[in-house]
Motif scaffolding. Structure first.
Motif, mmCIF file in Angstrom:
data_model
loop_
_atom_site.group_PDB
_atom_site.id
_atom_site.type_symbol
_atom_site.label_atom_id
_atom_site.label_comp_id
_atom_site.label_asym_id
_atom_site.label_seq_id
_atom_site.Cartn_x
_atom_site.Cartn_y
_atom_site.Cartn_z
ATOM 1 N N THR A 1 96.541 62.041 26.287
ATOM 2 C CA THR A 1 96.958 63.144 25.438
ATOM 3 C C THR A 1 98.304 62.814 24.799
ATOM 4 O O THR A 1 99.287 62.569 25.511
ATOM 5 N N MET A 2 98.333 62.791 23.488
ATOM 6 C CA MET A 2 99.567 62.518 22.753
ATOM 7 C C MET A 2 99.811 63.676 21.798
ATOM 8 O O MET A 2 99.008 63.922 20.898
ATOM 9 N N ALA B 1 97.117 59.295 40.756
ATOM 10 C CA ALA B 1 96.654 59.650 42.097
ATOM 11 C C ALA B 1 97.050 61.066 42.483
ATOM 12 O O ALA B 1 96.375 61.715 43.299
ATOM 13 N N ALA B 2 98.114 61.580 41.893
ATOM 14 C CA ALA B 2 98.550 62.948 42.180
ATOM 15 C C ALA B 2 97.850 63.979 41.303
ATOM 16 O O ALA B 2 98.137 65.176 41.395
ATOM 17 N N GLY B 3 96.954 63.524 40.446
ATOM 18 C CA GLY B 3 96.238 64.443 39.567
ATOM 19 C C GLY B 3 96.993 64.836 38.319
ATOM 20 O O GLY B 3 96.555 65.719 37.572
ATOM 21 N N GLU B 4 98.123 64.153 38.046
ATOM 22 C CA GLU B 4 98.922 64.474 36.865
ATOM 23 C C GLU B 4 98.334 63.775 35.645
ATOM 24 O O GLU B 4 98.005 62.578 35.708
ATOM 25 N N ARG C 1 113.029 54.872 29.616
ATOM 26 C CA ARG C 1 113.761 55.754 30.519
ATOM 27 C C ARG C 1 112.831 56.811 31.117
ATOM 28 O O ARG C 1 113.171 57.438 32.118
ATOM 29 N N ARG C 2 111.697 57.038 30.465
ATOM 30 C CA ARG C 2 110.704 57.993 30.948
ATOM 31 C C ARG C 2 109.769 57.276 31.929
ATOM 32 O O ARG C 2 109.225 56.215 31.640
ATOM 33 N N GLU C 3 109.548 57.900 33.098
ATOM 34 C CA GLU C 3 108.727 57.281 34.140
ATOM 35 C C GLU C 3 107.329 56.938 33.640
ATOM 36 O O GLU C 3 106.755 55.910 34.009
ATOM 37 N N ILE C 4 106.784 57.775 32.784
ATOM 38 C CA ILE C 4 105.420 57.583 32.308
ATOM 39 C C ILE C 4 105.260 56.300 31.493
ATOM 40 O O ILE C 4 104.153 55.772 31.345
ATOM 41 N N GLY D 1 89.424 61.649 34.843
ATOM 42 C CA GLY D 1 89.047 62.795 35.651
ATOM 43 C C GLY D 1 87.797 63.464 35.119
ATOM 44 O O GLY D 1 87.166 63.006 34.155
ATOM 45 N N GLY D 2 87.464 64.582 35.730
ATOM 46 C CA GLY D 2 86.236 65.281 35.357
ATOM 47 C C GLY D 2 86.232 65.811 33.953
ATOM 48 O O GLY D 2 85.165 65.964 33.335
#
Length: 615
Positions: A469-470, A436-439, A324-327, A428-429
């Motif tokens: 990250t968990m 793509a949105a940096g999330e 149900r969570r988009e992630i 990322g750095g």
């Protein structure tokens, strides 16, 4: 003008009797999903019991691990945390035989009547059946039970009863249940027959929908004797149990009382076992089983350590994603995260090599898919080819990756990284995965057992190497229950155990679209997939055990390809420790732990008491 009640019942019975003349009706003392019943109508008792078992004594257990407390005696609703053992209070229309995979026999119901297509059933109740207050169990109570649980019961009951079209009282001891047209009826009679029957008159004064510590009115061998909420609950036998001499009851429930002791944590519970505060324990922690069983009572032979096999599926133990969570919606993300659970390292380092790896939702059974898709299973899945991942058809049934026995498996990290890159989660750095949105790719792991920290923290550490990250959300049991009921988690831990012969309604309650958004259901993932629904229907339509196996292997294969969970570990055994005060039958039934058929051995107890082992 409305007919008087007795005339109305007679008219209803006559109408149904006339209709029955047009179809062949089976009248039987039991029913099985497939094949013949093992036990004839005049059987004296099940083969796995001692019909002459001594009566007496108290069997005591540790309260359920999941909650470590209770605040309700209402077993049937979402509100509250019900005490363990409440099922002892209730009889059912039919009861399981645990040396057959799917057979049930009459308890409250003396016989059943049904047509070949099982589109309806008549339960003929035993006129001697009574609730604990002496009131007769009638067809009205059966109708009240089904009607009430269908609307106000736990999601499990609502799904199980969803295919009921109507419940008709034909006489005080005769009730007919009709199923909706098109329902998968093979298992419905058995399923509803095993539902606890409730007293209608009791709930005229008590609000069924409220959590309560009011003692329920039941019809079984036991009633509530003493409650100490959050600490213990004791059930003791009633003096004049109506069904004492029934064949299905002989040799079962031989203890005068059954007590459940609750503890704040596993350490306190284990210390209580050592001192005899409770007498029967099933161990669930491998480290404790491997290293903790060296206390004096065990060395002196006062406590017995035993391993008991179990012929049932051992259950789907794992870390479950909430779709149900988009992630969590991309299966590549789920697969990548799953690759970071290093079972091989965990088994060697944490579990003392005592487990095998789970890979199936029907582990330890013939329902588990394996190898390439072929034969009847391929024919069943072919119509859904364009709705399924291609690997269902091109690769063997999915099994988790085998890692090295070092906590970090670099090959697994590389393969998981490629999956996340393909899913659009790049590094990322700061080394963290972002879209793509940096999330950032962040999740919360929700669990309630401190003992799980040693397993989950290395898993989280491996995920950090992947850039995921968990968070480590350790909460108390009450919060855990609530958050799983409302599906407030990204990933959580659970073990779901199917029966030997899963029914369509049971499968829907865990994996079907009907339960995906039903709060309190066991569909933790929120899976709502028309292909899965179709395979559940195919299992429900199976006319033979072979057809059922084909449908469920196909279901297993499809769900494994979807990466709904991170498979954990398995064992097809019970690890038991108990004080040597019990007798038990020579043979254990294949499909249950079997301690309900044990009995109190007074001579053994007095011997331990004389040695100062027990008070």
């Amino acid at each position: 003008m409305t007919a008087p009640p007795r005339i109305a019942l007679a008219l209803a019975a006559a109408t149904f009797a006339t209709a029955a003349l047009a179809e062949e009706i089976t009248v039987s003392h039991g029913i099985s999903a497939f094949g013949e019943l093992k036990y004839p109508a005049d059987f004296p008792h099940f083969d796995y019991v001692n019909p002459d078992a001594p009566q007496g004594g108290t069997m005591s257990f540790r309260g359920q691990l999941a909650s470590r407390t209770f605040d309700s005696l209402n077993l049937f609703i979402l509100r509250g945390e019900p005490a363990q053992g409440l099922e002892l209070l209730y009889d059912t229309l039919l009861v399981r035989a645990y040396d057959e995979p799917d057979a049930v026999y009459g308890q409250i119901a003396e016989t059943i009547e049904y047509p070949e297509d099982r589109s309806w059933v008549i339960f003929n109740l035993r006129p001697e059946a009574r609730f604990h207050d002496g009131t007769q169990i009638t067809a009205d109570d059966v109708k009240f039970t089904f009607d009430t649980l269908k609307v106000d019961g736990l999601p499990f009951y609502q799904i199980q009863l969803a295919d009921l079209e109507s419940v008709t009282v034909l006489s005080p001891t005769k009730v007919r249940v009709d199923f909706v047209e098109g329902a998968r009826t093979r298992d419905l009679i058995s399923d509803i027959g095993q539902i606890e029957i409730l007293p209608e008159h009791f709930y005229e004064e008590i609000d069924f929908t409220r959590s309560s510590l009011i003692e329920p009115l039941g019809s079984g061998q036991y009633k509530v004797f003493k409650t100490d909420p959050g600490r213990s609950i004791t059930y003791c036998k009633i003096d004049d149990y109506w069904g004492e001499d029934l064949p299905v009851n002989r040799g079962e429930d031989n203890f005068d009382c059954v007590r459940y002791e609750y503890f704040a944590d596993s350490t306190a519970a284990f210390e209580a076992l050592k001192s005899g505060e409770y007498l029967f324990h099933e161990e669930v922690f491998s480290a404790l089983w491997a290293t903790g069983y060296d206390f004096p009572a065990l060395d002196r032979g006062w406590v017995i350590r035993d391993v008991v096999s179990d012929g049932r599926p051992s259950g789907a133990q794992g870390f479950w994603f909430n779709l149900r969570r988009e992630i969590n919606q991309d299966p590549r993300v789920r697969q990548a995260i799953g690759m970071m659970f290093n079972f091989e390292w965990s088994n060697e380092t944490l579990f003392y090599g005592l487990y095998g790896r789970t890979d199936s939702f029907f582990e330890n059974s013939d329902l588990e898919a394996s190898g390439m898709l072929e034969g009847a299973e391929l024919a069943l899945l072919e119509p859904f080819r364009d709705q399924l991942p291609p690997e269902v058809f091109t690769e063997p049934a999915f099994v988790p990756n085998v890692s090295s026995t070092r906590q970090i498996d670099r090959r697994a990290v590389a393969e998981a990284s490629a999956l996340l890159d393909a899913a659009g989660w790049t590094v990322g750095g700061d080394g963290r995965r972002v879209n793509a949105a940096g999330e950032p790719l962040e999740m919360a792991f929700v669990y309630d057992g401190p003992a799980f920290e040693r397993i989950i923290l290395p898993f989280i550490s491996n995920l950090e190497r992947l850039g995921v990250t968990m968070s480590n959300d350790l909460i108390d049991p009450a919060q855990m229950q609530e958050r799983q009921e409302v599906f407030d988690f990204d990933i959580t831990v659970a073990r779901l155990v199917p029966p030997v012969t899963p029914s369509a309604s049971g499968l829907r309650s865990i994996y079907g679209s009907a339960s995906a958004n039903a709060q309190g259901s066991l569909n933790l993932t929120g899976q709502a997939d028309p292909v899965v629904d179709a395979l559940i229907d195919a299992a429900g339509d199976a006319k033979s055990r072979a057809e059922l196996v084909t449908a469920l292997r196909a279901l297993d294969r499809v769900m494994r390809a979807k990466h709904l969970w991170v498979p954990n570990w398995t064992k097809g055994q019970h690890w038991l420790a108990y004080w040597d005060v019990f007798g038990r039958p020579d043979a254990k039934p294949a499909y249950v732990r079997g301690d309900r058929y044990w009995w109190w051995d007074e001579e053994k107890y007095q011997a331990l008491k004389a040695e100062g082992a027990l008070r």
